[in-house]
Structures are given as structure tokens and as C-alpha cells.
Design an enzyme around this catalytic site. Structure first.
Site, mmCIF file in Angstrom:
data_model
loop_
_atom_site.group_PDB
_atom_site.id
_atom_site.type_symbol
_atom_site.label_atom_id
_atom_site.label_comp_id
_atom_site.label_asym_id
_atom_site.label_seq_id
_atom_site.Cartn_x
_atom_site.Cartn_y
_atom_site.Cartn_z
ATOM 1 N N HIS A 9 60.477 -90.420 118.147
ATOM 2 C CA HIS A 9 59.396 -91.002 118.941
ATOM 3 C C HIS A 9 59.920 -92.205 119.738
ATOM 4 O O HIS A 9 59.352 -92.561 120.771
ATOM 5 C CB HIS A 9 58.250 -91.479 118.043
ATOM 6 C CG HIS A 9 57.504 -90.372 117.372
ATOM 7 N ND1 HIS A 9 57.944 -89.792 116.202
ATOM 8 C CD2 HIS A 9 56.352 -89.737 117.700
ATOM 9 C CE1 HIS A 9 57.086 -88.851 115.834
ATOM 10 N NE2 HIS A 9 56.120 -88.794 116.722
ATOM 11 N N ASP A 42 58.340 -80.277 120.598
ATOM 12 C CA ASP A 42 57.679 -81.473 120.088
ATOM 13 C C ASP A 42 57.102 -82.205 121.301
ATOM 14 O O ASP A 42 57.337 -81.829 122.452
ATOM 15 C CB ASP A 42 58.678 -82.342 119.323
ATOM 16 C CG ASP A 42 58.001 -83.212 118.261
ATOM 17 O OD1 ASP A 42 56.769 -83.392 118.337
ATOM 18 O OD2 ASP A 42 58.698 -83.718 117.363
#
Length: 753
Positions: free
Chosen positions: A409, A493
């Protein structure tokens, strides 16, 4: 005549060409919503439908002129834009009244070349003459190779018409109707609104026929390129104009109608309660039209959960500690039952990452453990449970995110292991999942140089960075598809994560990911830009059209196999069923059983139990923050004897105050929570100081691990400790019951420590 007789050989030609039709965006750009449809509301849906497809563009200035007559040239143009939007057949207009300056010359010439339209004996075409209802039926029947349906045709005035046969075919399929007096009036002129309705009915009829037959090639031929690419995008809709999206607003409707996304991922901001989210998903599907949406969520359990009021499963590492495949399957099934009741058919779970690195800042207790065999066994059980409930499992994060020290992230992790190690650890659960028929796999934004050592220039700082798996053809096509034999849907993702967003522009990232083998781009930063980029990439040859078709067919097939095209229960029926499913007593019992079976002894003076709380003890709870301490205090009050337990709270980030607070205590709970950070960089000093003081004073205590269970690697001389694998109920309830001596710690630590 505009149209040759119905039984002419041109019908066969049209049918032969049909199989190769591949609809891209229309030749004419849609002008958006038209301003002059106030008296044509009955046709507004059809007009807007064709506008969104690029088939009709209006007359400029936002006008459509719905009551205007459709000319012969316009009618041919509308059809040709639908049938040949990837490129018109070559042809020259030899009609005497279709000069080079005529706006529809190319379409008329192409229609003549394809055998769909002919001229008059004098060599003219009459392109500006109005089209009749008979001619409309003949053109649509011929162009779409329609056959007689099961319905009857009882129109009173068509038997003597030259177009009786095509009118009968259209009528028998419910595509045209008559007037109140039972007539069709075949010689009446057709308005632009009427033609839009007729054409839209035929397109939707053909699409529905393809869906019923599961003929995805045929359905693709009726999907614009914009629609096809839309199926490959799955945005999030957390916020709208700065507010959480909890209802289907007009802007969201417009996105569904114009961008045709393949689905949406929901987050906690979208979810208020069960009734609201069931209503939201129902309304989203109602707007989606004939191709339903994937509606997905991350409902792993434990630390990653989205459904308030639902069963709060203890999490994957708790299941790993319990080690029971049947219990894991039950967890998967109840999760699936609750999601499906809410209208969510896709769960981005289970997590098949082998958490072999205690320093991992993002996976940790989201994993079943550090043993690839355990992860494989329990991962398959969770998949099975979800599938039994009719929910798609999207396992993640291929090829493996368990041995990283960077959160994708926030950055781009690189896994430097050789291929033998990847085979033995990271790939093992994914091989098992593929062998068991997993339907969807999520990629990792992680570089694997042992598989693909390509580097690209980072847009962030100009440095050379390795290509992540999400954008690697060697990883996704070479390894996942060809070597491991995965036939299902590959989903990326989130594209908002810095592993992608920081180094690659949206355009480059989307094109590279799809070229590498991604079928669905999850959470593109700007969905409309991503869609335009992919459409342009197909048109300029950067991405082969066959590549898009293969991806969309996999998506459509998966939607079909899980019943997304089927008519579901009504919204009132859905809402009525929620109470008996969401957080039901049976589900709560499974939840409690997992939590109780998971509690693991980290340290005990007798090797079997932690120090136990005794009747009348003065208890101090030292935790990472006051809220956690209060939560445990409340749990003690619920499970213990409130009048006998005297509790105080302290926080570990203030060691001196915590040590002062434990002075005179009979028992101390030292509650530790480490997650979403690198364990060796975590500040363990407060915990260590309190443990040292408790050992010095020989006070009974328990180090209670509520997060990643790696305390024993970083805190020295712990004499009594438990791992609960979560900081909320039911994990804390089971831990407190163990500390009170009401149950034994039965779990086995599922990670190396």
C-alpha cells in the site's frame, strides 16, 4: 425498393457476416442526455441507450428531435453503426442521388455492399425519404437474421404487405406491437423515437438470447468496446462529493449506464447496516441492465472485515491456531451466507500468503500461518465453504506477499528468493487452490526477480524499479496461466496502492497489467481515464482485441456460473431474510468455537497454563491505548464477578505511569497489539519495562498478544502469556475466559517464533 424481397440471398449474407461482428464504440460520439424528450418519455430509455452506445448522436445542441421522421439514409446509418462499428465494409455508392457530399454516403455504400439495402430501378436511393414501419421491420429482421419466435402475430393489416414475413417474425418475438384497433399500419412513417425503440428492442433481444444460451461470443458481438473494457474495471465507490456512498445517486447511475463497469468493491464507508447494504446492492444491480455487476468486499474476518452487525470471525491466524479444516470450512460458509444475503457475491478472500517473515507489516495475522501446508489445507477449506454458500472466492496475493518487509500500500516490495524457494513456500498454496478449481486469483504488487527481472523507469523519481507481478507477463501469463494452468479470472490488487500508483502512471499501469494477463483492474485511480486508455490501446493495436474478448468471456462465464444472471428474490424478500442470517445464533456459535479453539499459550510457569486470575484480585490492565484497556475491563466485568474484580487501566506508551499503576496489583494483564508495522521497529520498550517490573516483584500476570503473535521474539523473560489473534470480541472474550481458568489454551502457534 430500399429492401430486396425478404427471401433474397442477402439474408444469408447478413447471417454469415453476423458471426464476425465485433462492436466497438460507435462511429458517432454520444452527445449525452438530450433536452427535447419531454414528450417522448416512453422512448427516452431507448434513445439514451443508443446514445451511450455511440449509435445516435442527435442533431447538435443537445437535441434529438424524437418526432422527426427517420430517413432512409439515417436508418441505414444507425444499423451500420451497430453492426460494423469496427469498420464499414468497403463499397462505393453508385446511386445517382447519393453524392460524395451526402453525410451518410459511406454507410449507404457499405449497406449496399453487404446486401442489406438496395436502390430503385432508376438507380436512385432516395436517402432523404422517410422510412415506413414495414421497411423498418424488414431491415431489422434481415440485418439481425431474426427467426420466428414462439409468440403469435395477429396484426390485422399485414397479410397483404410485401413485408408480411419480417413483420410476423418481429411480432412473434415481441419486438413490435400494433395499435389499439389491432392494426400495424405498415405504410406509416417511423419517427426517430420509434426507430430508436425498435432498434433497442432488437439489440436487447439478441443480447438476452445470447445470455440464455451462454453464447459469450454472440453477446460480445452486441457489446461496444467501451462495454467490453468496462467489464474489466471494478472501481470503489467509497465517497461521492465528499460523502460516503450509501445509496445509488444520480451520478452513480450515470457511471453505470455510460461506463458499464464490471462491478464495484464496497468498503465500510458504504455500509451502515444490513438493511441498507442489501438495498444498495439491489439498486445497483437494477441499474446494471442485462449484465450484472460483481459486487465484492474484503471480508477476511478478524482485522479485515466490512460488515457491521455481521458475524465477526476471529480471523485467519486464529483459524490457523485452531488448525481445524472443518471449522475453517464452516467459517467460509457462514461468511458466504451472510455476504450473499446482502447481495455481495465476491469475497476477496481467503488470504493464501504464507507469513514466513515476522517483520511483515501488512499480512501478519491475516495469514493462516507460516507453514505452506497449513495455509494450503485451510485455504482450500475456506474456499470450499464460500463456494458452498454461492460466493466467489478470490484468493490472494499471487505469487505471495508473506515474506516482505514493505507494505505494498505504501511502496514496492521486492522478494529476492530463488525459484526453488518460491516453489516450496509462496507458490504451494496457489498450486493447491488451482488444482481445486479456484475461480479467481488476486495479484500482488510485488516484484519477483527470480521470475521476471525486467526493470522500468519510475515516474516517482526516475530510478530503475523492478516490474511488479501485477504488470508482469512472465508472472501472470507465463507462470500463472501457462505453467500452473490457471483458467479462471485474474484480478489485480488495488491500483490506488503505492506499489503501482507511485511508480507508474495510470495509463501505463493499466495497459501493462492487461497486457500481462490481468482480467479485472481493481480500484483504478480514475476509472474513466482507465477505460479510455484501454479503448485507445485496442484501437491503436497496443492491446489485441482478442485479449479483451478472452478476458470478458472469463468474466461473463464466472458471473453465469454463480447465478448472477438469474432472477433473484425481491428486495422485500431479501430484507425479510436478513435477521435469520446476519449474525445468527448458529453463526455466533461457530465464531465462539473458533476463538476458544485458537487461544494459544505463549508462556506458562507450568508449561500448560498462564497465570490465572483469582477471586478478589486487584487487577491492572496495561494496554497500547486506553480504549483497548477499557474494552478488556468491560470483558472482565461480563465474564467475571464485577463486585470481586477491582480493575484499573494504564497505557504502555507511558512506561513510568504504567509501572506506578501496577504497584500493589495482584494481577496484571499486559495487552500487546502489533500490526501494520515492522515488528523489529515497533516500540517494545513499554511492554518490556512492565514485564521486567512484574518479574522483579513476582506479580502474577499474562502478556496478552492481540495482534501478530511475535512478542516472544522481541520481549524477554516472559513467564506467562497468551495469543488471542485479535483485539475485539470474540477473541478477547475467549482470552479472558482462559485467564479466569474457565477453559484451557488449546491453540497451536501457527507461526515460527
Amino acid at each position: 425498393m430500399l429492401y430486396k424481397t425478404f427471401k433474397s440471398t442477402t439474408l444469408g449474407l447478413a447471417a454469415g457476416l453476423f458471426g464476425s461482428f465485433c462492436l466497438w464504440a460507435g462511429v458517432a460520439a454520444a452527445d449525452g442526455k438530450f433536452s427535447d424528450l419531454a414528450h417522448a418519455r416512453w422512448a427516452e430509455d431507448s434513445i439514451q441507450y443508443l446514445s451511450n452506445r455511440g449509435t445516435v448522436a442527435g442533431l447538435g445542441n443537445g437535441r434529438f428531435q424524437p418526432d422527426g421522421a427517420v430517413t432512409r439514409g439515417q436508418a441505414v446509418t444507425f444499423i451500420m453503426r451497430e453492426l460494423y462499428s469496427q469498420g464499414l465494409p468497403k463499397g462505393e455508392a453508385s446511386f445517382t442521388d447519393v453524392p460524395r457530399s451526402h453525410p451518410f454516403r459511406l454507410e449507404i455504400a457499405a449497406a449496399a455492399a453487404a446486401g442489406l439495402a438496395g436502390g430503385f430501378p432508376d438507380g436512385s436511393f432516395h436517402p432523404d425519404a422517410p422510412v415506413t414501419r414495414a421497411e423498418t421491420a424488414a431491415l431489422l429482421t434481415r440485418a439481425y437474421a431474426l427467426e420466428a419466435g414462439d409468440g403469435s402475430s395477429k396484426l390485422a393489416d399485414t397479410s397483404s404487405s410485401w413485408a408480411a414475413a419480417p413483420i410476423g417474425i418481429m411480432s412473434s418475438n415481441g419486438l413490435i406491437g400494433g395499435y389499439a384497433d389491432g392494426t400495424y399500419r405498415p405504410d406509416r412513417t417511423v419517427t426517430r423515437a420509434e426507430f430508436a425503440v425498435f432498434l433497442t428492442r432488437v439489440i436487447r433481444f439478441e443480447r438476452e438470447t445470447a445470455i440464455q444460451a451462454k453464447d459469450w461470443d454472440k453477446l460480445l458481438s452486441y457489446m461496444t468496446l467501451n462495454e467490453q473494457v468496462g467489464q474489466m474495471l471494478m472501481p470503489d465507490i467509497r465517497m461521492w462529493n465528499g460523502q460516503p456512498t450509501t445509496t445509488v445517486n444520480d451520478g452513480l447511475k450515470d457511471i453505470i449506464h455510460t461506463q458499464a463497469p464490471g462491478g464495484f468493491i464496497l468498503f465500510d464507508k458504504n455500509i451502515v447496516n444490513a438493511q441498507q447494504v442489501a438495498t444498495l446492492t439491489d439498486r445497483l444491480q437494477a441499474e446494471a441492465g442485462d449484465i450484472p455487476l460483481f459486487l465484492g468486499v474484503d471480508q477476511e474476518g478478524g482485522v479485515i472485515k466490512r460488515i457491521p452487525g455481521g458475524t465477526n470471525l476471529p480471523g485467519q491466524m486464529a483459524l490457523g491456531a485452531a488448525g481445524d479444516a472443518a471449522l475453517t470450512e464452516a467459517a467460509g460458509k457462514l461468511t458466504g451466507e451472510e455476504l450473499k444475503a446482502l447481495g455481495l457475491q465476491l469475497n476477496f478472500a481467503p488470504d493464501l500468503d504464507v507469513n514466513s517473515n515476522p517483520e511483515n507489516p501488512i499480512i501478519g495475522m491475516r495469514s493462516f500461518g507460516s507453514d505452506p501446508d497449513l495455509v494450503s489445507r485451510l485455504g482450500l477449506a475456506a474456499m470450499k465453504g464460500l463456494k458452498e454458500a454461492g460466493v466467489i472466492a478470490a484468493v490472494k496475493h499471487f505469487p505471495g506477499h508473506g515474506d516482505t518487509t514493505v507494505d505494498s500500500h505504501l511502496g514496492l516490495p521486492v522478494l529476492m528468493h530463488d525459484r526453488d524457494r518460491l516453489e516450496a513456500v509462496e507458490l504451494k498454496p496457489f498450486r493447491a487452490a488451482i488444482a481445486s478449481g479456484v475461480d479467481m486469483i488476486m495479484t500482488a504488487h510485488i516484484a519477483f526477480p527470480a521470475v521476471d527481472d525486467e526493470h522500468v523507469v519510475s515516474l516517482k523519481d526516475g530510478s530503475s524499479v523492478p516490474i511488479p507481478a501485477t504488470m508482469s507477463k512472465k508472472v501472470l501469463t507465463g507462470l500463472l496461466r501457462e505453467e500452473l494452468g490457471f483458467k479462471g479470472v485474474i484480478v489485480s490488487d488495488a491500483f490506488t496502492m503505492n506499489g503501482i500508483a507511485a511508480h507508474f502512471g495510470e495509463a501505463q499501469a493499466v495497459v501493462r497489467a492487461v497486457s500481462a494477463g490481468v482480467d479485472i483492474i481493481l480500484m483504478p485511480q480514475d476509472p474513466s481515464t482507465a477505460q479510455r486508455t484501454l479503448v485507445q490501446a485496442v484501437r491503436n493495436g497496443s492491446v489485441p482485441l482478442d485479449h479483451i474478448h478472452d478476458a470478458v468471456k472469463r468474466i461473463l462465464d464466472l458471473k453465469s456460473r454463480y447465478g448472477l444472471f438469474d432472477q433473484g428474490p425481491s428486495l422485500p424478500a431479501k430484507l425479510a431474510s436478513l435477521k435469520g442470517i446476519i449474525g445468527s445464533d448458529a453463526h455466533r456459535q461457530v465464531e465462539r468455537t473458533i476463538a476458544e479453539r485458537a487461544v494459544t499459550l505463549l508462556a506458562g510457569r507450568d508449561g500448560k497454563h498462564p497465570d490465572l486470575i483469582r477471586h478478589g484480585d486487584r487487577i491492572v490492565i496495561a494496554a497500547a491505548d486506553e480504549a483497548q484497556a477499557k474494552q478488556l475491563e468491560n470483558q472482565l466485568a461480563l465474564e467475571g464477578e464485577p463486585e470481586q474484580l477491582k480493575t484499573r487501566v494504564a497505557t504502555l506508551n507511558q512506561p513510568k505511569e504504567a509501572i506506578a499503576a501496577i504497584d500493589g496489583a495482584d494481577y496484571v494483564i499486559v495487552a500487546s497489539y502489533q500490526f501494520r508495522n515492522v515488528a523489529s521497529q515497533f516500540d517494545w520498550s513499554g511492554t518490556q519495562a512492565v514485564i521486567d517490573e512484574l518479574n522483579r516483584t513476582n506479580t502474577r500476570y499474562a502478556l496478552l498478544s492481540l495482534g501478530n503473535p511475535y512478542e516472544m521474539l522481541y520481549v524477554r523473560n516472559v513467564k506467562s502469556g497468551l495469543a488471542a489473534y485479535g483485539k475485539e470480541e470474540p477473541n478477547t472474550e475467549a482470552a479472558v475466559r482462559t485467564l479466569l481458568g474457565r477453559m484451557d489454551p488449546l491453540g497451536v502457534l501457527p507461526v515460527a517464533s
